[in-house]
Design a protein around this motif. Structure first.
Motif, PDB file in Angstrom:
ATOM      1  N   LEU A 116     -13.894 -28.552 -23.690  1.00 25.19           N
ATOM      2  CA  LEU A 116     -13.082 -27.706 -24.558  1.00 25.19           C
ATOM      3  C   LEU A 116     -12.661 -28.516 -25.779  1.00 25.19           C
ATOM      4  CD1 LEU A 116     -12.169 -24.768 -24.548  1.00 25.19           C
ATOM      5  CD2 LEU A 116      -9.919 -25.566 -23.803  1.00 25.19           C
ATOM      6  N   ASP A 117     -13.359 -28.276 -26.867  1.00 20.64           N
ATOM      7  CA  ASP A 117     -13.088 -29.004 -28.106  1.00 20.64           C
ATOM      8  C   ASP A 117     -12.039 -28.266 -28.922  1.00 20.64           C
ATOM      9  OD1 ASP A 117     -14.405 -28.953 -31.299  1.00 20.64           O
ATOM     10  OD2 ASP A 117     -13.527 -30.761 -30.409  1.00 20.64           O
ATOM     11  N   GLY A 118     -11.043 -29.018 -29.443  1.00 19.83           N
ATOM     12  CA  GLY A 118      -9.996 -28.398 -30.247  1.00 19.83           C
ATOM     13  C   GLY A 118      -8.824 -27.935 -29.406  1.00 19.83           C
ATOM     14  N   ALA A 208     -11.001 -32.383 -43.025  1.00 26.53           N
ATOM     15  CA  ALA A 208     -10.491 -33.696 -42.609  1.00 26.53           C
ATOM     16  C   ALA A 208      -8.993 -33.595 -42.398  1.00 26.53           C
ATOM     17  CB  ALA A 208     -10.786 -34.744 -43.669  1.00 26.53           C
ATOM     18  N   ASN A 209      -8.447 -34.453 -41.548  1.00 24.46           N
ATOM     19  CA  ASN A 209      -6.998 -34.529 -41.363  1.00 24.46           C
ATOM     20  C   ASN A 209      -6.452 -35.538 -42.363  1.00 24.46           C
ATOM     21  OD1 ASN A 209      -4.372 -34.961 -40.659  1.00 24.46           O
ATOM     22  ND2 ASN A 209      -4.757 -35.032 -38.447  1.00 24.46           N
ATOM     23  N   GLU A 210      -6.130 -35.036 -43.563  1.00 22.97           N
ATOM     24  CA  GLU A 210      -5.690 -35.949 -44.641  1.00 22.97           C
ATOM     25  C   GLU A 210      -4.340 -36.585 -44.354  1.00 22.97           C
ATOM     26  OE1 GLU A 210      -7.199 -33.127 -48.055  1.00 22.97           O
ATOM     27  OE2 GLU A 210      -6.881 -35.186 -48.803  1.00 22.97           O
ATOM     28  N   ARG A 241     -10.762 -27.142 -45.732  1.00 23.52           N
ATOM     29  CA  ARG A 241     -10.851 -26.177 -44.630  1.00 23.52           C
ATOM     30  C   ARG A 241     -10.870 -26.975 -43.329  1.00 23.52           C
ATOM     31  NH1 ARG A 241      -9.930 -23.276 -48.141  1.00 23.52           N
ATOM     32  NH2 ARG A 241     -10.892 -21.350 -48.883  1.00 23.52           N
ATOM     33  N   TYR A 242      -9.714 -27.139 -42.650  1.00 22.59           N
ATOM     34  CA  TYR A 242      -9.639 -27.962 -41.438  1.00 22.59           C
ATOM     35  C   TYR A 242      -8.976 -27.134 -40.343  1.00 22.59           C
ATOM     36  CZ  TYR A 242      -8.896 -32.218 -38.593  1.00 22.59           C
ATOM     37  OH  TYR A 242      -8.923 -33.181 -37.616  1.00 22.59           O
ATOM     38  N   SER A 243      -9.705 -26.896 -39.257  1.00 21.40           N
ATOM     39  CA  SER A 243      -9.186 -25.952 -38.238  1.00 21.40           C
ATOM     40  C   SER A 243      -8.588 -26.637 -37.027  1.00 21.40           C
ATOM     41  CB  SER A 243     -10.353 -25.073 -37.760  1.00 21.40           C
ATOM     42  OG  SER A 243     -11.232 -25.863 -36.957  1.00 21.40           O
ATOM     43  N   CYS A 245     -10.492 -27.892 -34.900  1.00 20.31           N
ATOM     44  CA  CYS A 245     -11.590 -27.762 -33.934  1.00 20.31           C
ATOM     45  C   CYS A 245     -12.895 -28.182 -34.610  1.00 20.31           C
ATOM     46  CB  CYS A 245     -11.685 -26.323 -33.439  1.00 20.31           C
ATOM     47  SG  CYS A 245     -13.126 -26.015 -32.391  1.00 20.31           S
ATOM     48  N   LEU A 246     -13.420 -29.343 -34.188  1.00 20.70           N
ATOM     49  CA  LEU A 246     -14.656 -29.887 -34.779  1.00 20.70           C
ATOM     50  C   LEU A 246     -15.775 -28.858 -34.756  1.00 20.70           C
ATOM     51  CD1 LEU A 246     -16.522 -32.320 -35.643  1.00 20.70           C
ATOM     52  CD2 LEU A 246     -16.597 -32.947 -33.222  1.00 20.70           C
ATOM     53  N   VAL A 247     -15.945 -28.161 -33.638  1.00 13.21           N
ATOM     54  CA  VAL A 247     -17.025 -27.166 -33.519  1.00 13.21           C
ATOM     55  C   VAL A 247     -16.865 -26.081 -34.573  1.00 13.21           C
ATOM     56  CG1 VAL A 247     -17.937 -25.304 -32.079  1.00 13.21           C
ATOM     57  CG2 VAL A 247     -17.537 -27.557 -31.084  1.00 13.21           C
ATOM     58  N   LEU A 259     -18.763 -30.797 -45.858  1.00 10.89           N
ATOM     59  CA  LEU A 259     -18.766 -31.868 -44.867  1.00 10.89           C
ATOM     60  C   LEU A 259     -17.448 -31.981 -44.124  1.00 10.89           C
ATOM     61  CD1 LEU A 259     -18.719 -35.368 -46.637  1.00 10.89           C
ATOM     62  CD2 LEU A 259     -17.780 -33.292 -47.632  1.00 10.89           C
ATOM     63  N   TYR A 260     -17.563 -32.556 -42.922  1.00  7.71           N
ATOM     64  CA  TYR A 260     -16.417 -32.847 -42.047  1.00  7.71           C
ATOM     65  C   TYR A 260     -16.333 -34.360 -41.943  1.00  7.71           C
ATOM     66  CZ  TYR A 260     -13.890 -33.519 -37.604  1.00  7.71           C
ATOM     67  OH  TYR A 260     -12.993 -33.923 -36.622  1.00  7.71           O
ATOM     68  N   LEU A 261     -15.085 -34.871 -42.023  1.00  6.72           N
ATOM     69  CA  LEU A 261     -14.920 -36.331 -41.946  1.00  6.72           C
ATOM     70  C   LEU A 261     -13.801 -36.669 -40.967  1.00  6.72           C
ATOM     71  CD1 LEU A 261     -14.741 -35.399 -45.320  1.00  6.72           C
ATOM     72  CD2 LEU A 261     -15.678 -37.703 -45.414  1.00  6.72           C
ATOM     73  N   TYR A 262     -14.091 -37.517 -39.993  1.00  5.57           N
ATOM     74  CA  TYR A 262     -13.048 -38.151 -39.188  1.00  5.57           C
ATOM     75  C   TYR A 262     -13.337 -39.637 -39.266  1.00  5.57           C
ATOM     76  CZ  TYR A 262      -8.935 -37.954 -36.370  1.00  5.57           C
ATOM     77  OH  TYR A 262      -7.612 -38.039 -35.959  1.00  5.57           O
ATOM     78  N   PRO A 263     -12.831 -40.273 -40.368  1.00  3.56           N
ATOM     79  CA  PRO A 263     -13.198 -41.666 -40.638  1.00  3.56           C
ATOM     80  C   PRO A 263     -12.580 -42.657 -39.666  1.00  3.56           C
ATOM     81  CG  PRO A 263     -12.209 -40.584 -42.575  1.00  3.56           C
ATOM     82  CD  PRO A 263     -11.922 -39.714 -41.379  1.00  3.56           C
ATOM     83  N   GLY A 271     -12.442 -45.044 -35.157  1.00  5.15           N
ATOM     84  CA  GLY A 271     -12.021 -43.660 -35.326  1.00  5.15           C
ATOM     85  C   GLY A 271     -11.582 -43.005 -34.026  1.00  5.15           C
ATOM     86  N   LYS A 272     -11.656 -41.675 -33.946  1.00  2.91           N
ATOM     87  CA  LYS A 272     -11.168 -40.914 -32.788  1.00  2.91           C
ATOM     88  C   LYS A 272     -12.281 -40.266 -31.968  1.00  2.91           C
ATOM     89  CE  LYS A 272      -8.630 -36.740 -31.493  1.00  2.91           C
ATOM     90  NZ  LYS A 272      -7.892 -35.544 -31.867  1.00  2.91           N
ATOM     91  N   LEU A 273     -13.301 -39.744 -32.636  1.00  2.69           N
ATOM     92  CA  LEU A 273     -14.264 -38.884 -31.939  1.00  2.69           C
ATOM     93  C   LEU A 273     -15.209 -39.677 -31.047  1.00  2.69           C
ATOM     94  CD1 LEU A 273     -14.986 -36.403 -34.853  1.00  2.69           C
ATOM     95  CD2 LEU A 273     -13.347 -36.187 -32.974  1.00  2.69           C
TER      96      LEU A 273
HETATM   97  P1  AFP Z   1      -8.848 -32.246 -28.989  1.00  4.74           P
HETATM   98  O1  AFP Z   1      -9.922 -31.506 -28.323  1.00  4.74           O
HETATM   99  O2  AFP Z   1      -8.306 -33.384 -28.185  1.00  4.74           O
HETATM  100  O3  AFP Z   1      -7.788 -31.329 -29.584  1.00  4.74           O
HETATM  101  O4  AFP Z   1      -9.455 -32.984 -30.261  1.00  4.74           O
HETATM  102  C1  AFP Z   1     -10.064 -32.174 -31.165  1.00  4.74           C
HETATM  103  C2  AFP Z   1     -10.943 -33.084 -32.032  1.00  4.74           C
HETATM  104  O5  AFP Z   1     -11.748 -33.850 -31.252  1.00  4.74           O
HETATM  105  C3  AFP Z   1     -11.732 -32.252 -33.024  1.00  4.74           C
HETATM  106  O6  AFP Z   1     -12.095 -31.011 -32.514  1.00  4.74           O
HETATM  107  C4  AFP Z   1     -10.796 -32.106 -34.187  1.00  4.74           C
HETATM  108  O7  AFP Z   1     -11.480 -31.957 -35.396  1.00  4.74           O
HETATM  109  C5  AFP Z   1     -10.001 -33.394 -34.160  1.00  4.74           C
HETATM  110  O8  AFP Z   1     -10.121 -33.924 -32.839  1.00  4.74           O
HETATM  111  C6  AFP Z   1      -8.551 -33.141 -34.429  1.00  4.74           C
HETATM  112  O9  AFP Z   1      -7.902 -34.387 -34.468  1.00  4.74           O
HETATM  113  P2  AFP Z   1      -6.496 -34.544 -35.208  1.00  4.74           P
HETATM  114  O10 AFP Z   1      -5.530 -33.728 -34.413  1.00  4.74           O
HETATM  115  O11 AFP Z   1      -6.230 -36.026 -35.181  1.00  4.74           O
HETATM  116  O12 AFP Z   1      -6.679 -34.021 -36.601  1.00  4.74           O
END
Ligand code: AFP
Length: 333
Positions: A116-118, A208-210, A241-243, A245-247, A259-263, A271-273
């Motif tokens: 479950l992404d997002g 992106a999460n600025e 446009r940042y929701s 939810c990566l998907v 583009l989507y960026l999670y640097p 990073g996080k992903l």
């Molecule tokens: P979760 O599934 O843990 O909510 O993470 C979602 C995600 O992997 C991706 O879907 C989002 O783009 C990104 O992380 C959101 O991360 P931030 O909350 O740090 O912006």
């Protein structure tokens, strides 16, 4: 209007490069699609079924587990355990993979999922997704080990995602283009709605999460200034446009460009992903649609896979936009 094709009908139209051929790919996608049907049904009624909120537990990533994270992970395990195509499953929600008991009929595919992404969107009725990556057991018939699941993106034989938005979609590639199927809840069947998706070389949006901007390198911050500087010739400024939810964000970009960026961050360059069940599968999808996926300095699918839950910086989307971001990160722009 001709009858829209099911996944099986579509795949049997042309020869498949998928190991095991179209019937195996169709069977495997059918079972992954079944996960999607169960989860779409749960999500549609989530507010009525006391399945919002958290379980109180934390997962291997150190994140608070949502009830729907647990339901999604259980659904993946239950459905794929019964799949004769799958011999092992790894998940964002499980520290170790599940190696399904050996069985003569058990197939050679191993699936890695973000069930479950997002999940920060679960309680606010915003888009959600499931991401899957498929690799083949190097020695079919032999019980795989965890290391057999830890593979480079270029070794994937199929990849894709389920998007739980206004409608539920299954989007996948097996190296022969990217195709989207929409679930028709009336007949419970995924029907072809987006054949051979191709991305524009450049877009007009970024995701992106600025709020993390102060943690980014000077090159990355320079790229965001570039995106927001008005210039008609290059279609700037881009729109944000940042929701969450990566998907959902990658699906928007797949269809409309950008583009989507999670640097990486100064104190967390990885990073996080997660590489194996977020970055690699989406990289295969986007590359097959003519786009690009990078860490900022190298191709995502060439990144050495070392551990099941390793993280990686991700810049993914339209080819020219990602190249432009790379040039800024590398101080060439
Ligand atoms: P979760 O599934 O843990 O909510 O993470 C979602 C995600 O992997 C991706 O879907 C989002 O783009 C990104 O992380 C959101 O991360 P931030 O909350 O740090 O912006």
């Amino acid at each position: 209007m001709p009858m829209l094709a099911t996944i099986d009908q579509f795949l049997s139209r042309k020869p498949s490069t998928f190991p095991g051929g179209a019937p195996a790919l169709s069977g495997l996608l059918g079972h992954i699609g079944l996960v999607g049907k169960h989860l779409a049904n749960d999500l549609r009624r989530a507010g009525l079924a006391n399945i919002l909120g958290t379980t109180g537990a934390t997962n291997v990533q150190g994140e608070v587990v949502k009830k729907l994270d647990e339901i999604a992970n259980d659904t993946c395990v239950k459905v794929l355990r019964e799949s004769r195509f799958v011999c092992a499953l790894a998940s964002e929600e499980m520290e170790r993979p599940v190696i399904f008991p050996e069985g003569s009929s058990r197939g050679p595919y191993m699936v890695l999922v973000d069930p479950l992404d997002g999940s920060s969107n679960t309680d606010v009725n915003m888009p959600l997704g499931s991401i899957f990556s498929v690799v083949a057991n190097r020695q079919p018939g032999r019980t795989p080990s965890e290391s057999d699941l830890v593979r480079k993106g270029t070794e994937q034989v199929a990849a894709g995602y389920l998007l739980y938005g206004a409608s539920t979609m299954l989007v996948f590639t097996s190296g022969q283009g990217v195709h989207g199927f929409t679930l028709d809840p009336g007949i419970g069947e995924y029907l072809l709605s987006h054949e051979a998706i191709t991305m524009p070389a450049r877009g007009k949006v970024y995701a992106a999460n600025e709020g993390n901007g102060h943690k980014w390198s000077a090159g990355m911050r320079k790229y965001f200034d570039y995106l927001k500087t008005p210039d008609k010739a290059t279609g700037r400024p881009y729109s944000a446009r940042y929701s969450g939810c990566l998907v959902g964000d990658v699906h928007r970009i797949l269809l409309g460009g950008g583009l989507y960026l999670y640097p990486g961050e100064l104190d967390k360059p990885e990073g996080k992903l997660r590489l194996l069940y977020e970055a690699n599968p989406l990289a295969m999808v986007v590359e097959q649609a003519g786009g690009k996926a990078s860490t900022g300095t190298m191709r995502i699918m060439d990144v050495e896979a070392k551990t099941l839950h390793q993280r990686v910086p991700l810049i993914i989307g339209s080819r020219d936009d990602v190249t432009n971001a790379e040039e800024h990160i590398q101080g060439k722009a």
